[in-house]
Enzyme design. Structure first.
Site, PDB file in Angstrom:
ATOM      1  N   ASP A 171      16.235  26.833  60.668  1.00 42.59           N
ATOM      2  CA  ASP A 171      17.564  26.251  60.519  1.00 42.59           C
ATOM      3  C   ASP A 171      17.543  24.789  60.092  1.00 42.59           C
ATOM      4  O   ASP A 171      18.404  24.335  59.357  1.00 42.59           O
ATOM      5  CB  ASP A 171      18.389  26.436  61.797  1.00 42.59           C
ATOM      6  N   ASP A 212      15.052  19.371  72.608  1.00 44.09           N
ATOM      7  CA  ASP A 212      15.043  20.724  73.189  1.00 44.09           C
ATOM      8  C   ASP A 212      13.787  21.076  73.974  1.00 44.09           C
ATOM      9  O   ASP A 212      13.841  21.968  74.819  1.00 44.09           O
ATOM     10  CB  ASP A 212      15.234  21.812  72.120  1.00 44.09           C
TER      11      ASP A 212
END
Length: 810
Positions: A66, A498
């Site tokens: 992505d 993350d």
């Protein structure tokens, strides 16, 4: 003649040495060394949105991401090769792949649809005739969203197998588009219905290789599958497709209703026998899906069959303590050698128990084996996972960070398995492929990595396949913080988006995560200049620890173990998504913490608003108490410590230079003009790791300023045209007492050095050479960090290609 020992000889030798040194200094300039670029290995670190295999060429696999572009598998080197590192910072939005298309008749042809976000007009098609070694780039007349909702679906882009230069693209907001010249120009298929369905648009396009002119298109709405049999002149909704929810699928309709009136087609695969397999969900994904199913359409008889894995057709049976909606389905792949052998994967059963499952069928979906359950050791309580020992490359190299240290969940996908000893089987497993050249070789992507097996057929005997990590070469993390201590076992400390942070003694091997508290983002790092084994870090946590502040911690052993601060500073708590910046003095005793932070990547992290209630808080007791300073009354991200002199902190904020000599309790303010600085909003002070009071400031278009007296007098050391958006220092050249300077920006107003890039100076800013080149731009460099122990080395932090270390070639 042999030299004699005596005063005259000594003076003569001294004069010669002095003369030589003078000549060396006079001639000193930055040497233009060649560089090599390698990743600081995480292996994965982000969402794999698609894995695409060429139907006939062995080992020709591509992985799309992505925010990190596309990779090609290199079987000879046993790693993925990044294909998009040439993308510049100005084109950062192109470092995300919306869709990949392969020419079934020409394995060398590759098409990439590039563009991360719909709020950017910058999208393009990358077209290659050599499997991604080189590309022609054509601007796209519509937007793309590689990091938007629905990025898990696809493929949106497809090559017409009967016309090699013809491509069809299902867009998000411009309907169905066709190119007849290899993606150079596009026209709209005006008669196609549902052009802008659901704000997400068209999910997938499939050509029927058995029938020229027949194309199936899946749109993100209930009843959204359409077919043309005349190359797009006319369209009809595929008859009989599911448009309402099957009551058997609505597990808990009273407690949780689907988000759509009927199933939405997520992915489709057309098998060689004419069976169109389709996965469904009630939302675009990859998150927020609660219901779904799997159906097959017989394109000959026009019959639809519900083949969703459930209690009466799968083994082992679904986990009986499951108390939440079963999630949807997305990932799917059909064996090219057997059209009735396929795998499907559920979506968004997280947080469990009964996490997402991969299912295998040999009879077209009449019955299924739950691969995830069969791969999980008994006694997991429904939390499907791999033994942590399987989290390793095929050669045995461990990828230990995938344990997430079994820390408390921080509220997001990808949280650690609650079962110690297991790593989750996966989440967001929307990319899955049965290798067309080896039906036992299956790969699936997750939100963090790629798993693979070479013996999926073990499932047929109700046994676990042997799993391993096949993500080597993929580096998709977002760098948020970098630090390189001047001593100790670790050359690099990292903070990532993350996935917490890591310490590296060996840059080429995956490392464990920092220990608890596990931070979902690690935004700030620092080390004590005279005691580099003392490290501090800060980042959002999301877990409400009762025994301390989960957003910041310190280590006294180089990052092996950590202790939470006793309390957080005022204004920072469990719900804080941006923890600010943190700095520690040279002795490791005084710590300052500011709630303001810099947004290196505006699309990925925001600036915590600054307040005028207090300056950066200071503690001398590891967070038992926090004191508001005098003299500096704003929370600023531009604060750092002297690396040599204890109790000394610096800040350049809002056109004022601040100096503290009492551990951050008070600051003396100097207006920029008084000390020789230009009017400027602020910058992070970069302190010499070997000399007290020596500091550099990178001031954008104003260039670089330098002081050797704690900021009481500054001198501009760069000439016209030098732009320093980022600045760091590293080990000096041989025989030099000066550190090396690195910048992200420009080193001249014209010529080769005027290109945006990473530059190095060995003579304190007088001369510069470029470190990177046009092939190594990585979508822009957000942060850089020199290494105090390795001359010429600089670490490059990116926003989707992980961390790169650039070394001078031997």
């Amino acid at each position: 003649m042999r030299a004699k020992n005596g005063p005259g000889s000594w003076l003569a030798l001294t004069a010669i040495a002095t003369s030589l040194n003078t000549l060396a200094l006079a001639a000193a300039k930055t040497i233009n060394h060649s560089y090599e670029f390698n990743p600081v290995v995480v292996s994965g670190g982000g969402y794999i949105t698609g894995i695409i295999a060429h139907p006939t060429e062995k080992n020709l696999l591509y992985a799309r991401t992505d925010i990190g572009g596309t990779y090609r598998w290199n079987a000879d080197e046993d790693k993925w090769i990044p294909l998009n590192d040439f993308i510049s910072g100005a084109d950062e939005n192109l470092l995300g792949t919306e869709s990949v298309a392969l020419d079934p008749n020409d394995p060398d042809r590759l098409y990439l649809a590039q563009g991360r976000y719909l709020n950017s007009e910058n999208s393009a098609f990358f077209v290659s005739q050599d499997r991604g070694a080189t590309f022609d780039v054509y601007p796209a007349p519509f937007k793309m969203g590689a990091n938007e909702l629905g990025r898990n679906n696809g493929e949106r882009l497809a090559v017409n197998p009967f016309k090699t230069d013809e491509l069809w693209m299902g867009t998000r907001d411009a309907g169905l588009m066709v190119s007849e010249d290899g993606a150079q120009t596009w026209r709209n298929v005006s008669g196609f219905p549902q052009a802008n369905a659901n704000g997400i648009g068209i999910y997938w396009v499939i050509f029927d290789p058995r029938s020229e002119g027949t194309v199936y298109v899946g749109v993100g709405v209930p009843g959204g599958i359409y077919v043309t049999r005349d190359s797009g002149e006319s369209w009809e909704a595929v008859p009989g497709q599911p448009v309402e929810w099957d009551e058997d699928i609505l597990v808990f309709p009273a407690e949780s209703q689907p988000q759509s009136t009927g199933p939405q087609p997520m992915k489709g695969v057309l098998a060689e026998n004419g069976a169109l397999y389709v996965t469904y969900a009630d939302a675009p994904g990859p998150y927020g899906v609660t219901y779904g199913g799997v159906y097959v359409y017989n394109t000959t008889s026009s019959a639809w069959t519900n083949i969703t894995p459930k209690t009466n057709n799968s083994f082992p049976a679904p986990f009986d303590n499951q108390t939440f909606p079963a999630g949807g389905f997305c990932g799917i792949s059909v064996d090219s050698k057997n059209p009735e052998r396929l795998v499907v994967v559920s979506l968004d059963r997280d947080p469990g128990p009964a996490l997402d499952s991969m299912y295998l069928s040999h009879d077209g979906g009449k019955s299924w084996k739950d691969v995830s359950q069969l791969s999980t050791p008994s006694g997991s309580g429904g939390y499907w996972g791999h033994p942590i020992e399987e989290a390793a490359f095929k050669d045995g190299t461990a990828v230990p960070w995938l344990s997430f240290n079994w820390g408390p969940q921080w509220g997001g996908y990808g949280a650690p398995s609650p079962v110690r000893g297991l790593t989750k089987f996966g989440w967001w497993m929307t990319a899955v492929v049965i290798d067309p050249s080896d039906s036992d070789h299956v790969l699936y992507g997750t939100g963090a990595t790629i798993w693979a097996t070479d013996n999926l057929s073990k499932v047929d005997k109700n046994q676990s396949p042997g799993w391993y990590i096949q993500a080597q070469g993929i580096e998709e993390s977002v760098a948020l913080a970098l630090a390189s201590p001047n001593g100790g076992d670790s050359h690099l400390l990292t903070g990532l988006g993350d996935i917490n942070g890591y310490r590296y003694g060996d840059l080429d091997v995956p490392q464990p995560m920092f220990d608890l508290p596990v931070l979902s983002n690690l935004n700030a790092l620092d080390w004590a200049g005279q005691k580099p084994e003392i490290i501090i870090r800060a980042g959002p946590c999301g877990h409400n620890y009762t025994d301390g502040c989960g957003l910041a911690a310190y280590s006294a052993d180089g990052g092996s173990s950590w202790t939470k601060f006793a309390t957080c500073i005022p204004g920072i708590n469990t719900s804080s998504s941006n923890p600010g910046v943190i700095a520690i003095d040279a002795s490791g005793k005084d710590i300052v913490w500011s709630s303001a932070m810099t947004a290196y990547w505006p699309t990925l992290q925001a600036i915590t608003p600054r307040t005028n209630q207090s300056g950066p808080y200071v503690t001398t007791d590891l967070g038992q108490t926090w004191v508001s300073p005098t003299g500096l009354n704003v929370q600023t991200p531009n604060i750092s410590a002297d690396r040599v002199q204890p109790r000394t902190f610096y800040s350049f904020t809002d056109g004022t230079w601040y100096l503290s000599r009492d551990g951050g309790l008070s600051y003396r303010a100097y207006k920029a003009k008084e000390v020789g600085l230009p009017a400027y909003s602020g910058a992070l002070p970069i302190a010499n790791f070997n000399r007290a009071g020596e500091i550099w400031l990178g001031l954008g278009d104003h260039g670089i300023y330098h002081t050797r007296n704690f900021g009481k007098k500054w001198t501009k050391i760069t000439g016209r045209g030098v732009t320093a958006r980022q600045l760091t220092i590293g080990a000096g050249a041989r025989r030099s007492s000066e550190p090396t300077l690195f910048i992200v920006g420009k080193a001249a107003s014209h010529g080769a050095l005027s290109k945006d890039g990473v530059y190095r100076s060995d003579d304190n800013g007088k001369t510069w050479v470029r470190v990177n080149d046009e092939k190594h731009q990585y979508g822009g460099i957000a942060m850089i960090q020199g290494d105090p122990r390795v001359y010429g080395r600089v670490y490059l932090g990116t926003g989707g290609r992980g961390i790169i270390y650039a070394d001078i070639k031997e």
